[in-house]
Motif scaffolding. Structure first.
Motif, mmCIF file in Angstrom:
data_model
loop_
_atom_site.group_PDB
_atom_site.id
_atom_site.type_symbol
_atom_site.label_atom_id
_atom_site.label_comp_id
_atom_site.label_asym_id
_atom_site.label_seq_id
_atom_site.Cartn_x
_atom_site.Cartn_y
_atom_site.Cartn_z
ATOM 1 N N ALA A 24 1.249 14.193 2.170
ATOM 2 C CA ALA A 24 0.361 13.044 2.336
ATOM 3 C C ALA A 24 -0.178 12.968 3.755
ATOM 4 O O ALA A 24 -1.336 12.615 3.994
ATOM 5 C CB ALA A 24 1.112 11.756 1.982
ATOM 6 N N LEU A 62 0.980 4.219 -2.831
ATOM 7 C CA LEU A 62 0.871 5.643 -2.524
ATOM 8 C C LEU A 62 2.031 6.413 -3.141
ATOM 9 O O LEU A 62 1.836 7.481 -3.736
ATOM 10 C CB LEU A 62 0.847 5.852 -1.005
ATOM 11 C CG LEU A 62 0.820 7.308 -0.520
ATOM 12 C CD1 LEU A 62 -0.471 7.993 -0.962
ATOM 13 C CD2 LEU A 62 0.972 7.372 0.993
ATOM 14 N N SER A 98 1.471 6.827 -6.806
ATOM 15 C CA SER A 98 0.426 7.793 -7.144
ATOM 16 C C SER A 98 0.883 9.227 -6.902
ATOM 17 O O SER A 98 0.428 10.153 -7.569
ATOM 18 C CB SER A 98 -0.846 7.494 -6.353
ATOM 19 O OG SER A 98 -0.646 7.731 -4.971
ATOM 20 N N THR A 126 7.352 8.817 0.015
ATOM 21 C CA THR A 126 6.708 9.487 1.139
ATOM 22 C C THR A 126 7.383 9.148 2.463
ATOM 23 O O THR A 126 7.213 9.851 3.456
ATOM 24 C CB THR A 126 5.219 9.088 1.223
ATOM 25 O OG1 THR A 126 5.124 7.649 1.284
ATOM 26 C CG2 THR A 126 4.454 9.599 0.013
ATOM 27 N N ARG A 139 0.821 -1.207 0.000
ATOM 28 C CA ARG A 139 0.000 0.000 0.000
ATOM 29 C C ARG A 139 0.863 1.268 0.000
ATOM 30 O O ARG A 139 0.528 2.260 -0.649
ATOM 31 C CB ARG A 139 -0.945 -0.003 1.200
ATOM 32 C CG ARG A 139 -2.061 -1.031 1.073
ATOM 33 C CD ARG A 139 -3.019 -0.965 2.244
ATOM 34 N NE ARG A 139 -4.113 -1.918 2.087
ATOM 35 C CZ ARG A 139 -5.076 -2.106 2.977
ATOM 36 N NH1 ARG A 139 -5.073 -1.396 4.103
ATOM 37 N NH2 ARG A 139 -6.023 -2.988 2.770
#
Length: 283
Positions: free
Chosen positions: A58, A33, A36, A41, A29
């Protein structure tokens, strides 16, 4: 929400446990992220995963979503104080203050799970799988919310039988004739605790332990003079104060939360702890 858990806890495994997922699902996951958003992150450090500048964007979005979901739950009559809170704290503080506080909180909010980790150490500079840390002394840490909890002192105690047998010291210098019961010096990680015995004379061979409750029991067993937290020892009828006017080492407990007490469950835990400390009249 997966990213938010990792960002707060600092570890995929800790986030997976809280979310009821496995490690590979959390990893997948986060990778989705990153794809995308067009960049990383999170970045791995020695102390766990830390958010990047892109991750901060985020984080803001994730916290907004979290707040909206919480508001929906409250409107639907759900209890906002639920989920998992992990607390690392010294064992004396845990026993005397933290356990009674969270026990009362859990009775009011049965959907809340609390894990208590015994730890007498410096504040962690990076996230390490805990939501709330209780540390001795004012913490020097970045990107964290810190607040004082209570004050206390280390003082000297012994049994009446020990003092009758070994003689009661009349000055601090006379402590050189008595075994001092305290922490194992090589394992002590907290400077404020280390300084507590620096003004005391060198001790004859004595019982040392990493456990404060071992200090109390060794003192109560007549093994010497213990350097003990006053909130534990002053109510122990087996012990009497030694040199109460000549020695006291003042200390304070502080609470540290990463990124501020934004989680409803963490904020409720802090509030319950503060209420309990005030109710028993400490610090």
């Amino acid at each position: 929400m997966t990213f938010l858990a990792v960002a707060r806890l600092g570890r995929y495994t800790a986030a997976a446990e809280v979310l009821g997922l496995n490690h590979s699902t959390v990893s997948r996951r986060i990778a989705m992220l990153d794809a995308s958003m067009g960049g990383r992150t999170l970045v791995r450090t020695a102390g766990g995963w830390e958010i990047t500048d892109l991750g901060r964007r985020a984080m803001a979005a994730a916290e907004s979503i979290e707040a909206s979901l919480r508001a929906l739950g409250e409107q639907a009559g759900g209890d906002p104080v639920q989920g998992m809170v992990r607390v690392a704290a010294p064992e004396a503080f845990t026993s005397a203050f933290l356990v009674p506080a969270v026990a009362r909180l859990h009775r009011a909010h049965p959907g809340l799970a609390v894990e208590l980790l015994a730890a007498t150490q410096r504040v962690r500079q990076n996230r390490s799988g805990v939501d709330l840390e209780i540390v001795v002394g004012r913490p020097q840490v970045h990107r964290a919310y810190a607040t004082p909890v209570c004050d206390y002192s280390l003082r000297l105690y012994a049994t009446a039988d020990y003092l009758a047998r070994a003689g009661e010291p009349r000055t601090v210098d006379e402590l050189a004739q008595h075994p001092l019961i305290y922490y194992v010096e090589s394992s002590l990680q907290v400077d404020d605790l280390d300084r507590a015995v620096q003004r005391l004379p060198a001790s004859p061979p004595s019982i040392r332990s990493t456990s404060v409750f071992a200090h109390v029991e060794a003192t109560a067993a007549g093994a010497g003079i213990g350097v003990l937290p006053d909130f534990l020892a002053e109510h122990d009828q087996r012990l009497v104060a030694v040199l109460p006017d000549d020695y006291a080492h003042p200390l304070s407990y502080w609470a540290v939360v990463r990124d501020g007490p934004r989680s409803t469950a963490v904020a409720a835990t802090l509030n319950a702890l503060d209420e309990h400390v005030r109710s028993v009249g400490v610090g």
